[in-house]
Design an enzyme around this catalytic site. Structure first.
Site, PDB file in Angstrom:
ATOM      1  N   LYS A 206      39.622  45.524  -9.952  1.00 31.82           N
ATOM      2  CA  LYS A 206      40.829  44.556  -9.400  1.00 31.82           C
ATOM      3  C   LYS A 206      41.140  43.273 -10.020  1.00 31.82           C
ATOM      4  O   LYS A 206      42.120  43.067 -10.492  1.00 31.82           O
ATOM      5  CB  LYS A 206      40.008  44.066  -8.155  1.00 31.82           C
ATOM      6  N   GLU A 212      30.830  42.384 -16.802  1.00 31.94           N
ATOM      7  CA  GLU A 212      30.177  43.822 -17.192  1.00 31.94           C
ATOM      8  C   GLU A 212      31.214  45.082 -17.664  1.00 31.94           C
ATOM      9  O   GLU A 212      30.901  45.305 -18.873  1.00 31.94           O
ATOM     10  CB  GLU A 212      29.031  44.596 -16.166  1.00 31.94           C
ATOM     11  N   GLY A 266      36.869  45.562  -2.663  1.00 25.25           N
ATOM     12  CA  GLY A 266      36.503  46.434  -3.994  1.00 25.25           C
ATOM     13  C   GLY A 266      36.146  47.250  -3.213  1.00 25.25           C
ATOM     14  O   GLY A 266      36.692  48.373  -3.895  1.00 25.25           O
ATOM     15  N   ARG A 267      34.632  47.279  -1.567  1.00 28.61           N
ATOM     16  CA  ARG A 267      34.157  48.093  -1.372  1.00 28.61           C
ATOM     17  C   ARG A 267      35.001  49.343  -0.485  1.00 28.61           C
ATOM     18  O   ARG A 267      34.576  50.202  -0.142  1.00 28.61           O
ATOM     19  CB  ARG A 267      33.656  47.826  -0.780  1.00 28.61           C
ATOM     20  N   GLU A 352      27.076  44.959   0.993  1.00 28.38           N
ATOM     21  CA  GLU A 352      27.982  43.604   0.866  1.00 28.38           C
ATOM     22  C   GLU A 352      28.324  43.457   2.215  1.00 28.38           C
ATOM     23  O   GLU A 352      28.865  42.479   2.544  1.00 28.38           O
ATOM     24  CB  GLU A 352      28.431  44.612  -0.042  1.00 28.38           C
ATOM     25  N   HIS A 383       9.698  65.601   1.104  1.00 28.07           N
ATOM     26  CA  HIS A 383       8.633  65.549  -0.290  1.00 28.07           C
ATOM     27  C   HIS A 383       8.687  64.488  -0.911  1.00 28.07           C
ATOM     28  O   HIS A 383       7.325  64.405  -0.885  1.00 28.07           O
ATOM     29  CB  HIS A 383       8.599  66.841  -0.941  1.00 28.07           C
ATOM     30  N   LYS A 511      25.794  35.046 -10.696  1.00 30.76           N
ATOM     31  CA  LYS A 511      26.505  35.213 -11.632  1.00 30.76           C
ATOM     32  C   LYS A 511      27.468  34.110 -12.457  1.00 30.76           C
ATOM     33  O   LYS A 511      26.707  34.149 -14.230  1.00 30.76           O
ATOM     34  CB  LYS A 511      27.937  36.273 -11.400  1.00 30.76           C
TER      35      LYS A 511
HETATM   36  C1  G6Q Z   1      33.495  45.075  -4.181  1.00 30.86           C
HETATM   37  C2  G6Q Z   1      33.014  43.784  -4.093  1.00 30.86           C
HETATM   38  C3  G6Q Z   1      32.571  44.025  -5.720  1.00 30.86           C
HETATM   39  C4  G6Q Z   1      33.733  44.069  -6.877  1.00 30.86           C
HETATM   40  C5  G6Q Z   1      33.035  44.347  -8.064  1.00 30.86           C
HETATM   41  C6  G6Q Z   1      34.106  44.753  -9.575  1.00 30.86           C
HETATM   42  O1  G6Q Z   1      33.490  44.666  -2.387  1.00 30.86           O
HETATM   43  O2  G6Q Z   1      33.933  43.033  -4.381  1.00 30.86           O
HETATM   44  O3  G6Q Z   1      31.492  45.034  -6.008  1.00 30.86           O
HETATM   45  O4  G6Q Z   1      33.912  45.581  -6.337  1.00 30.86           O
HETATM   46  O5  G6Q Z   1      32.506  42.921  -8.388  1.00 30.86           O
HETATM   47  O6  G6Q Z   1      34.985  44.157  -9.026  1.00 30.86           O
HETATM   48  P1  G6Q Z   1      35.876  44.335 -10.028  1.00 30.86           P
HETATM   49  O7  G6Q Z   1      36.803  45.137  -9.669  1.00 30.86           O
HETATM   50  O8  G6Q Z   1      37.156  43.017  -9.916  1.00 30.86           O
HETATM   51  O9  G6Q Z   1      35.686  44.436 -11.349  1.00 30.86           O
END
Ligand code: G6Q
Length: 546
Positions: A206, A212, A266-267, A352, A383, A511
């Site tokens: 996003k 990462e 994001g989620r 989250e 199990h 972070k």
């Molecule tokens: C979700 C969070 C988080 C995000 C990641 C990746 O709601 O905001 O999980 O999706 O940190 O972020 P980017 O898509 O910006 O790389």
């Protein structure tokens, strides 16, 4: 909880809890043969059986009142009206618009977002069709056989979980892979089986700044350029982001960049262009059905009275256990191997969103908020950790998920799966009394002394709550419905707890510190500015890495 207007409801919940403490579910079932009918509801082909919970009609009515008094309906409508309900980020929350598919405008700041959504969907369709039919090729003219999605968190968990869940809709000659962790092992182990000539990368971020993802994207670009030359990179990369300039700066050509908007958290982004690898893997028609399924659940959530509203019912039961009974965790147990990543997906979705301890007004909350979500598919879990669920000292409310129809005809597998699923919730509810254990052991011919020694170990307390979600088949539409169901459940709980379910400031500190520590890790410095534990770890790290 929202405020004083909830006080009466909360007091009444306490009374119901006290009353039900002495009336185990075994007794409630014996008293009411209609219990399943009283405590089940459906949305299309998804049935929620919530009869195996510590509730009766009065307690359930009080719980629904709690949701009503907390203003769930008004907040739900405010979300759909595009109001900036994500107050700490000043953003609207409109992932429902991504799957709406209807004709009415959906407004954010007076602007209809639907034309933009339709345009991106159209581009996803064209692009995924062309990758699938081979008209989009790699630099050397070969058809793509492997798509590697590079993203993390919301830009990974959703599409990765969905691709796995919809395996029967994928093609053996077009595989989707997901690399998220900055641990080079993940990228390395993915790439070692791939042919650069037939591999496409989708950089999904996003913000397009996530460390990462950018680290993995750079390694992927290097791998590709080493094999095919720098000039090949353009033909092998696509991007999904709200940061179009950064995609350009990375060198991804404009017609391979798929945008989305800041009102998509994001989620909640699997419904946006973040779902591109899913569309490529399962085909656009199936991706469209996935969106449609979610829209069915959205409509249910927006229009069904609270008493019959699946997300609301699941939400208030969760609040009941978290706040009144003090149960800290909640297990999600899909009897559906292809949903093996669903619990992990829901961990982000729920933890989250509702892992917060200040109210919307910035005050410390006065009750517990989001539970710890965990789980694994059945029957495997039976199990392993089910021992604790049945006989441990913690009570763990469970969600069981099961399809009526398997995707493959392999009798007797599915019948056995279903029998196990239904047996677990029955066992958790009923338990086994000491008298029953003794009778069983006598029947088996055991002598009195041995019975006395063994019986306590074989008692099951029972009265352990669960929901069962039974659906026809794990097809794209059903999967869309299930995910949306949990999204709305988490939303309702956030409203009841009066917290912002749409930010995630709690991920920031780690972070920041990782950024500050990197020079200490890369150099041989002892990091005197850090605490003694961190300094000690750095010192040993430098010594051990050699
Ligand atoms: C979700 C969070 C988080 C995000 C990641 C990746 O709601 O905001 O999980 O999706 O940190 O972020 P980017 O898509 O910006 O790389």
């Amino acid at each position: 909880m929202a405020d004083a207007k909830n006080k009466t409801t909360l007091d009444s919940l306490k009374k119901h809890r006290k009353r039900l403490t002495d009336r185990p579910m075994r007794q409630l079932f014996a008293e009411n043969p209609d219990r399943f009918r009283s405590f089940s509801a459906n949305c299309g082909d998804i049935i929620l059986d919530y009869s195996k919970n510590r509730i009766d009609t009065e307690a359930m009515a009080a719980l629904i009142d709690l949701a009503r008094h907390a203003g769930v309906e008004a907040r739900r409508d405010a979300m759909w009206a595009g109001e900036p309900i994500n107050v700490t980020e000043g953003r609207s929350v409109l992932h429902m618009a991504l799957r709406y598919g209807g004709e009415e405008p959906v407004l954010v700041d007076g602007q209809d977002v639907m034309p933009g959504i339709r345009e991106v969907l159209e581009r996803i369709k064209t692009f995924s069709d062309q990758v699938r039919d081979g008209s989009i090729k790699g630099h050397t003219g070969e058809q793509f056989t492997d798509i590697v999605n590079i993203g993390i968190g919301g830009s990974d968990l959703g599409p990765a979980m969905v691709t796995l869940a919809l395996e029967p809709y994928t093609r053996a000659d077009l595989r989707a892979h997901y690399v998220s962790n900055v641990d080079g092992a993940s990228m390395h182990d993915t790439l070692k089986r791939l042919d650069p000539k037939r591999t496409m990368f989708i950089v999904a971020s996003k913000t397009f700044t996530t460390d990462e993802t950018m680290t993995n994207a750079n390694s992927a670009r290097q791998w590709l350029a080493e094999a095919l030359g720098d000039e090949a990179v353009n033909d092998h990369f696509a991007a999904v982001s709200t940061n179009l300039e950064a995609c350009d700066a990375f060198g991804i050509r404009a017609d391979r960049v798929f945008g989305f908007w800041d009102w998509v958290g994001g989620r909640y982004s699997v419904w946006s262009a973040i779902g591109l690898p899913v569309a490529i893997a399962v085909g656009y028609e199936n991706f469209a059905m996935f969106l449609k399924g979610a829209a069915t659940m959205d409509n249910h959530f927006r229009t069904t009275p609270l008493e019959k509203n699946l997300p609301v019912i699941m939400a208030v039961l969760g609040v009941w256990y978290r706040n009144e009974w003090g149960f800290a965790t909640h297990a999600v147990l899909p009897y559906d191997q292809r949903l093996s990543r669903f619990p992990a997906y829901l961990q982000q979705q729920d933890m989250e969103s509702n892992g917060k301890s200040v109210t919307l007004e910035g005050k410390q909350v006065e009750t517990e908020t989001g539970p710890i979500i965990w789980g694994e598919p059945g029957t495997n879990g039976q199990h392993a950790f089910y021992q604790l669920i049945h006989q441990g000292t913690s009570v763990i409310p469970c969600d069981f998920l099961i399809a009526a129809q398997p995707q493959e005809s392999m009798p007797p597998h599915h019948d056995k799966l279903v029998a196990n699923c239904f047996a677990q919730s029955e066992a958790l509810m009923l338990g086994k009394t000491k008298d029953e254990v003794v009778a069983e052991l006598k029947e088996a011919g055991m002598d009195k002394a041995d019975i006395k020694a063994l019986a306590p170990h074989k008692v099951f307390p029972g009265n352990r709550p669960s929901n069962t979600l039974l659906y026809r088949k794990l097809d794209p539409a059903t999967l869309g419905q299930l995910i949306a169901l949990y999204e709305h459940k988490v939303f309702v709980q956030g409203v009841i707890w009066n917290i912002n379910s749409f930010d995630q400031w709690g991920v920031e500190l780690g972070k920041q510190l990782a950024k500050a520590l990197l020079p200490n890790v890369q150099g041989a410095t002892n990091g005197a500015e850090h605490d003694s534990s961190t300094q000690g770890l750095l010192a040993y790290y430098h010594q051990m890495k050699g």
